[in-house]
Design a protein around this motif. Structure first.
Motif, PDB file in Angstrom:
ATOM      1  N   PHE A 288      37.159  34.078 -77.556  1.00 37.56           N
ATOM      2  CA  PHE A 288      36.175  33.321 -76.457  1.00 37.56           C
ATOM      3  C   PHE A 288      36.081  34.615 -75.715  1.00 37.56           C
ATOM      4  O   PHE A 288      35.350  34.226 -74.348  1.00 37.56           O
ATOM      5  CB  PHE A 288      36.807  32.164 -76.131  1.00 37.56           C
ATOM      6  N   GLY A 289      36.548  35.902 -75.657  1.00 32.85           N
ATOM      7  CA  GLY A 289      36.378  36.798 -74.667  1.00 32.85           C
ATOM      8  C   GLY A 289      37.206  36.714 -73.414  1.00 32.85           C
ATOM      9  O   GLY A 289      36.900  36.988 -72.295  1.00 32.85           O
ATOM     10  N   TYR A 290      38.519  36.641 -73.703  1.00 28.91           N
ATOM     11  CA  TYR A 290      39.539  36.525 -72.607  1.00 28.91           C
ATOM     12  C   TYR A 290      40.684  37.365 -72.995  1.00 28.91           C
ATOM     13  O   TYR A 290      40.558  37.996 -74.114  1.00 28.91           O
ATOM     14  CB  TYR A 290      39.982  35.088 -72.430  1.00 28.91           C
ATOM     15  N   THR A 291      41.254  37.839 -72.012  1.00 23.27           N
ATOM     16  CA  THR A 291      42.453  38.676 -71.940  1.00 23.27           C
ATOM     17  C   THR A 291      43.794  37.691 -71.856  1.00 23.27           C
ATOM     18  O   THR A 291      43.520  36.786 -70.889  1.00 23.27           O
ATOM     19  CB  THR A 291      42.580  39.818 -71.028  1.00 23.27           C
ATOM     20  N   VAL A 292      44.893  37.511 -72.636  1.00 23.60           N
ATOM     21  CA  VAL A 292      46.072  36.689 -72.218  1.00 23.60           C
ATOM     22  C   VAL A 292      47.259  37.504 -72.071  1.00 23.60           C
ATOM     23  O   VAL A 292      47.394  38.622 -72.768  1.00 23.60           O
ATOM     24  CB  VAL A 292      46.040  35.803 -73.533  1.00 23.60           C
ATOM     25  N   THR A 293      48.216  37.050 -71.195  1.00 25.63           N
ATOM     26  CA  THR A 293      49.420  37.574 -70.906  1.00 25.63           C
ATOM     27  C   THR A 293      50.395  36.273 -71.085  1.00 25.63           C
ATOM     28  O   THR A 293      49.756  35.455 -70.537  1.00 25.63           O
ATOM     29  CB  THR A 293      49.707  38.423 -69.473  1.00 25.63           C
ATOM     30  N   PHE A 294      51.649  36.831 -71.078  1.00 25.89           N
ATOM     31  CA  PHE A 294      52.561  35.518 -71.180  1.00 25.89           C
ATOM     32  C   PHE A 294      53.825  35.719 -70.301  1.00 25.89           C
ATOM     33  O   PHE A 294      54.090  36.880 -70.027  1.00 25.89           O
ATOM     34  CB  PHE A 294      53.290  35.500 -72.749  1.00 25.89           C
ATOM     35  N   ARG A 295      54.594  34.653 -69.964  1.00 30.33           N
ATOM     36  CA  ARG A 295      55.633  34.692 -69.350  1.00 30.33           C
ATOM     37  C   ARG A 295      56.344  33.461 -69.476  1.00 30.33           C
ATOM     38  O   ARG A 295      55.911  32.310 -70.017  1.00 30.33           O
ATOM     39  CB  ARG A 295      55.381  34.744 -67.948  1.00 30.33           C
ATOM     40  N   PRO A 296      57.963  33.652 -69.440  1.00 29.72           N
ATOM     41  CA  PRO A 296      58.836  32.498 -69.634  1.00 29.72           C
ATOM     42  C   PRO A 296      58.849  31.652 -68.518  1.00 29.72           C
ATOM     43  O   PRO A 296      58.517  32.074 -67.261  1.00 29.72           O
ATOM     44  CB  PRO A 296      59.927  32.984 -69.976  1.00 29.72           C
ATOM     45  N   LEU A 297      59.263  30.263 -68.515  1.00 25.21           N
ATOM     46  CA  LEU A 297      59.391  29.378 -67.536  1.00 25.21           C
ATOM     47  C   LEU A 297      60.579  28.625 -67.767  1.00 25.21           C
ATOM     48  O   LEU A 297      61.016  28.137 -68.644  1.00 25.21           O
ATOM     49  CB  LEU A 297      58.044  28.084 -67.435  1.00 25.21           C
TER      50      LEU A 297
ATOM     51  N   ALA B 180      69.027  34.683 -76.545  1.00 19.89           N
ATOM     52  CA  ALA B 180      68.934  34.375 -77.810  1.00 19.89           C
ATOM     53  C   ALA B 180      67.542  33.534 -77.976  1.00 19.89           C
ATOM     54  O   ALA B 180      66.728  33.790 -79.031  1.00 19.89           O
ATOM     55  CB  ALA B 180      70.030  33.735 -78.202  1.00 19.89           C
ATOM     56  N   VAL B 181      67.251  32.570 -77.135  1.00 18.68           N
ATOM     57  CA  VAL B 181      66.070  31.750 -77.479  1.00 18.68           C
ATOM     58  C   VAL B 181      65.074  31.578 -76.548  1.00 18.68           C
ATOM     59  O   VAL B 181      64.053  30.612 -76.538  1.00 18.68           O
ATOM     60  CB  VAL B 181      66.826  30.273 -77.837  1.00 18.68           C
ATOM     61  N   GLY B 182      65.311  32.414 -75.275  1.00 23.02           N
ATOM     62  CA  GLY B 182      64.341  32.515 -74.248  1.00 23.02           C
ATOM     63  C   GLY B 182      64.396  31.348 -73.216  1.00 23.02           C
ATOM     64  O   GLY B 182      65.453  30.903 -73.206  1.00 23.02           O
ATOM     65  N   ALA B 183      63.310  30.923 -72.879  1.00 23.80           N
ATOM     66  CA  ALA B 183      63.402  29.977 -71.467  1.00 23.80           C
ATOM     67  C   ALA B 183      62.879  28.724 -72.071  1.00 23.80           C
ATOM     68  O   ALA B 183      62.222  28.507 -73.473  1.00 23.80           O
ATOM     69  CB  ALA B 183      62.316  30.459 -70.470  1.00 23.80           C
ATOM     70  N   PRO B 184      63.030  27.621 -71.496  1.00 25.34           N
ATOM     71  CA  PRO B 184      62.631  26.079 -71.877  1.00 25.34           C
ATOM     72  C   PRO B 184      61.212  25.979 -72.112  1.00 25.34           C
ATOM     73  O   PRO B 184      60.771  25.275 -72.789  1.00 25.34           O
ATOM     74  CB  PRO B 184      63.195  25.120 -70.970  1.00 25.34           C
ATOM     75  N   SER B 185      60.434  26.570 -71.230  1.00 24.81           N
ATOM     76  CA  SER B 185      58.804  26.479 -71.610  1.00 24.81           C
ATOM     77  C   SER B 185      58.208  27.818 -71.519  1.00 24.81           C
ATOM     78  O   SER B 185      58.825  28.958 -71.092  1.00 24.81           O
ATOM     79  CB  SER B 185      58.165  25.610 -70.294  1.00 24.81           C
ATOM     80  N   GLN B 186      57.106  27.948 -71.747  1.00 26.22           N
ATOM     81  CA  GLN B 186      56.218  29.303 -71.897  1.00 26.22           C
ATOM     82  C   GLN B 186      54.929  28.852 -71.332  1.00 26.22           C
ATOM     83  O   GLN B 186      54.296  28.056 -71.268  1.00 26.22           O
ATOM     84  CB  GLN B 186      56.264  29.635 -73.365  1.00 26.22           C
ATOM     85  N   LEU B 187      54.415  30.247 -70.851  1.00 31.23           N
ATOM     86  CA  LEU B 187      52.939  30.162 -69.897  1.00 31.23           C
ATOM     87  C   LEU B 187      52.241  31.284 -70.442  1.00 31.23           C
ATOM     88  O   LEU B 187      52.407  32.360 -70.901  1.00 31.23           O
ATOM     89  CB  LEU B 187      53.148  30.325 -68.580  1.00 31.23           C
ATOM     90  N   ALA B 188      50.956  31.002 -70.695  1.00 26.23           N
ATOM     91  CA  ALA B 188      49.817  31.833 -71.053  1.00 26.23           C
ATOM     92  C   ALA B 188      48.773  32.078 -69.997  1.00 26.23           C
ATOM     93  O   ALA B 188      48.436  31.020 -69.258  1.00 26.23           O
ATOM     94  CB  ALA B 188      49.219  31.596 -72.361  1.00 26.23           C
TER      95      ALA B 188
END
Length: 462
Positions: free
Chosen positions: A432-441, A447-455
């Motif tokens: 759809f013509g977007y750029t996306v980045t991610f971060r943990p929440l 080992a398993v990251g954070a409980p939630s994730q954000l785009a």
């Protein structure tokens, strides 16, 4: 990247008991962006060396380029991360040597607090501040520091030295303290971290810094770099350290740390802060529920147009009551609108907003209906900014009440791992013509990251 730990305390093979790693075996542990291998180049009663080899996959690194994105467009592809000891090495230490770092030894518990003569070799360590900074971090802790510098380019010696060093450290101390100090100081040397730094980092720093950080002459620099120069977190951590050092009279003047924030509140505050950073003025909260995010948005006058949409009429009634719509002035009421609607159908009322948010919403949709939601949000409404959060399925093992294969909520239709969420979001952004980045929440686990994730989706302007 290679980290070796050597001891000559007889029998030197006690190092294997402390590390919970058998000298006759090669063991491998997975990380998000690679693998950690532990093996022993030598293991005799006179001398024992444990080697930790961190093998980062450059392809996996590009898929997880960091929670906030990169200022330099090619940084995900052109960087030193696969070749240096950075915060990835701290994560590897935590993953492979967690028992030892936490002071546990099943077979020989009497060794935990014994001071061993230890020699550490790091290949290679990036140091923003050079050899003087490196020495100022380790020498006050009693280390003998041997440093080999590398030139920027052997063909052009006039360019000077690089920030990369082969480092050897020698000290006599308990192994758990050595590992804790390496865990903290490696990313401090690099002055960077590969993951989102939040309030959970204060707890980790206080735990790993116990017994040495409070008396370190460079503790303010260490805390500031460890917290990635985030002012509020740095001040809170330093306040806790000062409290430990203070006299009873001084303690009374230091405020208690704030109560630990709930995960859902952290999600909402993070989303609000992102919207503030992006300087948007109109926001549509899609799947607004009982209006918790709407309340945070109405507190900020920069948001001049706010829309809350939910499929549940009852939830909208509760939102209206909590937001006290009936007590608002006409001017305030024009700023906020609540509507009933579905993310599965084109709705012209969603057009014209700078940003749209979907906080813990998509996992409530049946997977075959995601395609309809994608068109509604990214094609028809098409805001300049879209923020989507969802649970991280990898973190579910941390919840003792969850059995394998079950979801966190009875209405969840799916729960994605970090690679699954990132693959979906990347494909949607490209289509759809977007750029996306991610971060943990939420609280980070190596080992398993954070409980939630954000785009965070931003529309391509080219």
């Amino acid at each position: 990247m290679l980290l070796t730990i050597t001891t000559t305390r007889n029998p030197a093979t006690d190092l294997g008991y402390l590390l919970h790693k058998h000298p006759a075996k090669v063991q491998t542990f997975p990380l998000t962006a690679g693998d950690v291998h532990v093996f022993y180049p030598e293991a005799t009663a006179e001398k024992c060396t444990a080697a930790l080899l961190l093998d980062l996959d450059p392809v996996r690194l590009t898929r997880k380029s960091g929670p906030g994105g990169n200022d330099f467009a090619l940084e995900a592809y052109v960087n030193d991360r696969p070749y240096v000891a950075s915060s990835f090495m701290s994560a590897a230490i935590s993953q492979a040597y967690s028992s030892a770092m936490n002071g546990r030894c099943k077979d020989k518990p009497e060794l935990v607090d014994v001071a061993f003569p230890l020699e550490v070799s790091l290949s290679v360590l990036p140091v923003n501040g050079g050899e003087p900074l490196l020495r100022s971090l380790f020498e006050p802790l009693g280390y003998e520091v041997d440093v080999q510098a590398f030139p920027l380019d052997t063909q052009y010696p006039e360019w000077g030295q690089s920030r990369y060093y082969q480092v050897t450290l020698k000290n006599t101390l308990p192994l758990w303290m050595l590992l804790s100090q390496l865990y903290v100081l490696i990313p401090v040397c690099d002055n960077d971290k590969h993951y989102f730094v939040g309030s959970h980092e204060i707890e980790k720093l206080m735990e790993k810094g116990r017994g040495w950080l409070e008396d370190h002459p460079a503790n303010e620099l260490i805390v500031r770099r460890y917290m990635k120069h985030l002012g509020p977190l740095t001040r809170e951590a330093l306040g806790l350290i000062m409290k430990d050092e203070a006299t009873p009279e001084e303690v009374e003047e230091i405020p208690e740390p704030a109560e630990k924030i709930r995960l859902h509140d952290l999600r909402l505050q993070t989303v609000r802060d992102l919207l503030l950073e992006q300087q948007v003025s109109s926001v549509a909260d899609l799947g607004c529920g009982e209006g918790k995010l709407l309340r945070l948005l109405t507190e900020k006058s920069v948001f001049t147009r706010i829309l809350g949409m939910d499929v549940s009429y009852r939830s909208l009634e509760i939102a209206g009551e909590k937001l006290k719509l009936d007590r608002m002035t006409d001017r305030q009421r024009k700023r906020l609108e609540l509507i009933q609607g579905s993310l599965l159908y084109k709705d012209k009322r969603l057009s014209g907003f700078d940003a749209a948010t979907l906080v813990e919403v998509i996992e409530h949709l049946d997977p075959p209906r995601l395609a309809a939601m994608e068109k509604v949000v990214f094609e028809y409404a098409r805001p300049s900014l879209v923020i989507i959060t969802t649970v991280n399925a990898e973190y579910n093992i941390k919840y003792e009440s969850l059995t394998a294969g079950t979801f966190r909520h009875s209405d969840h239709r799916f729960e994605w791992t970090r690679p699954e969420f990132e693959a979906w979001a990347t494909e949607v952004a490209g289509r759809f013509g977007y750029t996306v980045t991610f971060r943990p929440l939420g609280e980070w686990d190596d080992a398993v990251g954070a409980p939630s994730q954000l785009a965070l989706f931003t529309i391509d302007t080219a």
